[in-house]
Design an enzyme around this catalytic site. Structure first.
Site, mmCIF file in Angstrom:
data_model
loop_
_atom_site.group_PDB
_atom_site.id
_atom_site.type_symbol
_atom_site.label_atom_id
_atom_site.label_comp_id
_atom_site.label_asym_id
_atom_site.label_seq_id
_atom_site.Cartn_x
_atom_site.Cartn_y
_atom_site.Cartn_z
ATOM 1 N N HIS A 10 -3.646 5.981 3.661
ATOM 2 C CA HIS A 10 -4.372 4.772 3.260
ATOM 3 C C HIS A 10 -3.701 3.507 3.791
ATOM 4 O O HIS A 10 -4.352 2.622 4.362
ATOM 5 C CB HIS A 10 -4.465 4.741 1.735
ATOM 6 C CG HIS A 10 -5.387 3.709 1.178
ATOM 7 N ND1 HIS A 10 -4.989 2.410 0.919
ATOM 8 C CD2 HIS A 10 -6.695 3.777 0.809
ATOM 9 C CE1 HIS A 10 -6.001 1.738 0.411
ATOM 10 N NE2 HIS A 10 -7.056 2.539 0.331
ATOM 11 N N ASP A 21 0.837 -1.195 0.000
ATOM 12 C CA ASP A 21 0.000 0.000 0.000
ATOM 13 C C ASP A 21 0.878 1.254 0.000
ATOM 14 O O ASP A 21 1.943 1.244 -0.618
ATOM 15 C CB ASP A 21 -0.945 -0.035 1.213
ATOM 16 C CG ASP A 21 -2.286 0.599 0.918
ATOM 17 O OD1 ASP A 21 -2.355 1.839 0.890
ATOM 18 O OD2 ASP A 21 -3.279 -0.132 0.715
ATOM 19 N N SER A 55 -11.375 -1.124 0.179
ATOM 20 C CA SER A 55 -10.025 -1.061 0.751
ATOM 21 C C SER A 55 -10.048 -1.398 2.228
ATOM 22 O O SER A 55 -9.111 -2.005 2.756
ATOM 23 C CB SER A 55 -9.437 0.342 0.583
ATOM 24 O OG SER A 55 -8.903 0.538 -0.694
#
Length: 736
Positions: free
Chosen positions: A205, A133, A529
């Protein structure tokens, strides 16, 4: 004449520039074709590359050895064409861009500290989850190592922070992959020290998804007092390995493959990917299909090594055929709600109250403000300072909100049903209340009868638990079938994905304005996600208890024990539940060779993919093609004039008690003739395998585009186990 020459020269120079345009490519090679004089694959790749590049210095971006066999490099089109004729060449893929799929959830899926899966699995102790990520914020308390065991002795990873002390027993590895980023953006330069060389997360994220999967317990966590409580990942005592391959400037296949390659080599047990391709640029590749999907190809090598791979299914719902990351060997996750809402309350002077969704982060005085009601039109020349402004739904929300805010109004109430689909969008920096149009008459009546004396009070930061319906699939969650391989029912499972609280880089502005920025160590995000790392954490818990189970066995345990909900093309087997995942009774197990045999049966579609993932030709790889894949779900396609039956074979392995009998139970599948043979499975020993067939027939055609139900096996003695297989019959046709 001189002028003519100049024009010709300039034109020739322009043509040279056009024809010499370069792009990064991923090249798949057949390792069996490597000539003997080469000591290793990289030297062979380098020599091959040098032979096709004549006017500049050749450079390999990555040499891949574990996830795929081949390399990535920057090539012109003519160089690529020459490369295709070199010994060992299999295929190419353009280095496609990849996109991200952007406290209460452990309890919601059945986890608690007193009994059940958490204590039995020791909270995932000893299992390594690899997160590919945007990096990680190691300073977050979610990544402290209190209660976490020693680093596994077989761990081979490295910590690439400037200070190795940022890694610990929780965060045991962190590595950066940026060569593809630079190859695709040759003019990119670091604007601050370490911007592209540090695993530190400056986006948020990666930190968020890592903490969902395996964040440690953190007391008093919240998003500005919303969702207040103890935050925890699904496997809080598992280890984390971070592979930073996603950047603000872009995410590229070459970096993602390199990250998967490294994760396999390091020794992770689970890989979680909350990103994927959209295949919008498939014209630049050798055809369309799984062979061009870096996650599909690289993850096959992972499952061959026993690594469980889980991915997000995408946020392009609610449309059929919108799902991505649907390779059969990957666990594909959709996203749903968790029975929790964040609210505010609007109370008028007559004590009539309305609740509304809100994540307004600021302080707001809990007092009565004067009210101005605006039916329509401009707010110019209206005295609105320190007032609550009530607007009708025909007001343009965006522009009018900005105008009203500039007048000095205290807050805005919008009477509208046009709530935006993703609840993430209610993170307004200005106090706003959305009230449904069914309440318009009540509000208008009060405002008109108290024109000069109408007042209202707004209260924020309320968290309500147990809201219904829940779980429910998010409208944003992508639906199957999977375009590149519709023969398998996808998604596989649904997991929490709507407004999930998790860790966040505390120095990155989370909301607010430039003049008044707001920061928080936790954030609420929505998307598949967020759903994928929930399942990665569950897989870690299962792996801790059953270290010898294959990735397919773990997938089966998760799917067959799920809470069945709705259309499997939206929710898969149902919502993940941890109550029985450690002891599912029976499993559908599948080997890597089983996947290959199934692909071989679809050889026309999968020839190139087979060549890439097996590193051999079709004749060698496809000696036992099979029309059946032992998958924990079934999808059958019927046309309007098709009446021939569809037959599916499945095999169950007994992982429960030695002697136990199961009887079949069929639910749903309205309008279909369903025959299951045999109707009883009698297991006499543990690990015994017994098979059954499902025959589906639609004699009068399907009554709807999608018909679904369950084929379940229930143990007849104690009814302790119900092993469910979702079944879909559909007439859906993919649009060209």
């Amino acid at each position: 004449m001189g002028m003519t020459v100049v024009i010709i020269l300039v034109f020739s120079f322009f043509v040279a520039i056009v024809t010499a345009e370069t792009s990064p490519y991923i090249i798949h090679m057949d390792l069996s074709a490597k000539p003997l004089p080469f000591s290793d694959h990289r030297s062979w790749f380098s020599t091959t590359l040098t032979s096709v590049i004549t006017n500049r210095k050749p450079k390999i971006i990555y040499a891949y050895t574990d996830s795929v066999h081949g390399f990535s490099a920057v090539l012109t089109n003519s160089e690529l064409q020459r490369l295709k004729h070199k010994p060992g060449y299999v295929s190419f893929t353009k280095d496609l861009p990849v996109k991200l799929h952007t406290t209460f959830s452990p309890k919601f899926i059945g986890l608690n500290s007193t009994s059940g899966t958490w204590p039995v699995s020791n909270y995932g102790a000893g299992i390594v989850i690899g997160i590919i990520d945007t990096g990680i914020w190691p300073d977050s308390p979610s990544f402290h190592d209190d209660g976490v065991g020693s680093v596994p002795s077989k761990w081979k990873g490295a910590c690439e922070f400037n200070s190795s002390s940022l890694c610990n027993k929780k965060l045991i590895g962190a590595k950066v992959f940026n060569k593809g980023l630079f190859a695709n953006n040759p003019d990119l330069r670091e604007t601050k020290i370490g911007q592209y060389s540090s695993p530190y997360d400056t986006i948020g994220h990666g930190t968020h998804v890592a903490a969902i999967a395996a964040g440690n317990h953190v007391k008093n966590a919240s998003y500005f007092s919303y969702a207040q409580g103890t935050a925890s990942g699904i496997a809080p005592h598992a280890h984390l390995a971070i592979y930073k391959a996603a950047w603000e400037e872009g995410i590229y296949s070459s970096d993602v493959i390199a990250a998967i390659d490294q994760a396999i080599r390091d020794g992770v047990h689970v890989i979680s990917l909350s990103l994927g391709l959209s295949f919008e640029d498939d014209d630049d590749n050798d055809g369309f299909g799984l062979e061009n999907d870096p996650i599909a190809v690289a993850s096959f090598a992972a499952i061959q090594k026993g690594v469980f791979v889980v991915t997000s299914g995408g946020n392009d719902g609610p449309y059929y055929w919108s799902l991505i990351n649907g390779a059969p060997w990957i666990m594909t996750v959709g996203a749903g709600t968790i029975g929790r809402q964040f609210q505010g309350t609007l109370t008028f002077g007559n004590r009539v109250s309305f609740s509304f969704p809100s994540l307004f982060p600021g302080e707001f005085p809990s007092v009565q403000f004067p009210v101005t009601y605006i039916e329509s039109g401009s707010v110019e020349n209206k005295t609105l300072a320190n007032r609550i402004v009530v607007c009708n739904e025909n007001i343009n929300i965006g522009s009018k909100l900005h105008q009203i805010r500039s007048t000095g109004a205290a807050a805005v109430v919008l009477i509208t049903d046009k709530l935006l689909e993703e609840q993430d969008t209610i993170k307004f920096q200005f106090p706003v209340a959305f009230i449904g149009s069914k309440h318009r008459e009540t509000i208008e009546s009060y405002a008109s009868s108290n024109k000069n004396n109408a007042t209202a009070k707004l209260e924020f930061r309320k968290t309500v638990i147990g809201t219904k319906p829940a779980p429910e699939v998010g409208t944003y969650s992508s639906r199957g079938p999977f375009t590149s391989f519709p023969q398998i029912l996808k998604p596989d499972i649904l997991a929490p994905g709507t407004l999930i609280l998790s860790a966040w880089p505390s120095v990155e502005q989370i909301t607010g304005t430039r003049a008044l920025p707001l920061f928080s160590g936790f954030n609420l995000l929505t998307g598949t996600s967020m759903a994928a790392p929930h399942v990665a954490g569950v897989a870690a818990l299962i792996k801790q208890v059953h270290p010898n189970w294959s990735p397919s066995a773990i997938k089966s345990a998760i799917m067959t024990t799920a809470l069945t909900l709705d259309n499997p093309l939206a929710v898969g087997a149902g919502h993940v539940s941890t109550n029985k995942v450690l002891n599912p009774g029976l499993i559908y197990d599948t080997t890597p060779q089983d996947f290959i045999n199934f692909l071989c049966h679809e050889a026309k579609q999968s020839r190139k993919l087979i060549n890439i993932i097996t590193r051999s030709n079709i004749s060698d790889a496809c000696k036992k093609p099979s029309p059946y894949l032992n998958y924990p779900s079934i999808i059958a396609y019927f046309t309007s004039d098709q009446s021939s039956p569809k037959i599916f074979k499945r095999t169950l392995t007994n992982v429960g008690e030695a002697k136990r009998s199961y009887i079949v139970r069929v639910r749903g599948l309205k309008g279909l003739n369903v025959v299951v043979e045999p109707k009883k499975l009698m297991f006499s020993e543990k690990n015994e395998k017994l098979s059954y067939t499902v025959r589906l027939e639609s004699p009068r055609g399907l009554q709807e585009n999608v018909v679904y139900g369950l084929v379940s096996w229930v143990d007849e003695d104690e009814a302790e186990f119900e092993v469910s297989c979702s079944v879909v019959a559909t007439s859906l046709v993919q649009e060209s």
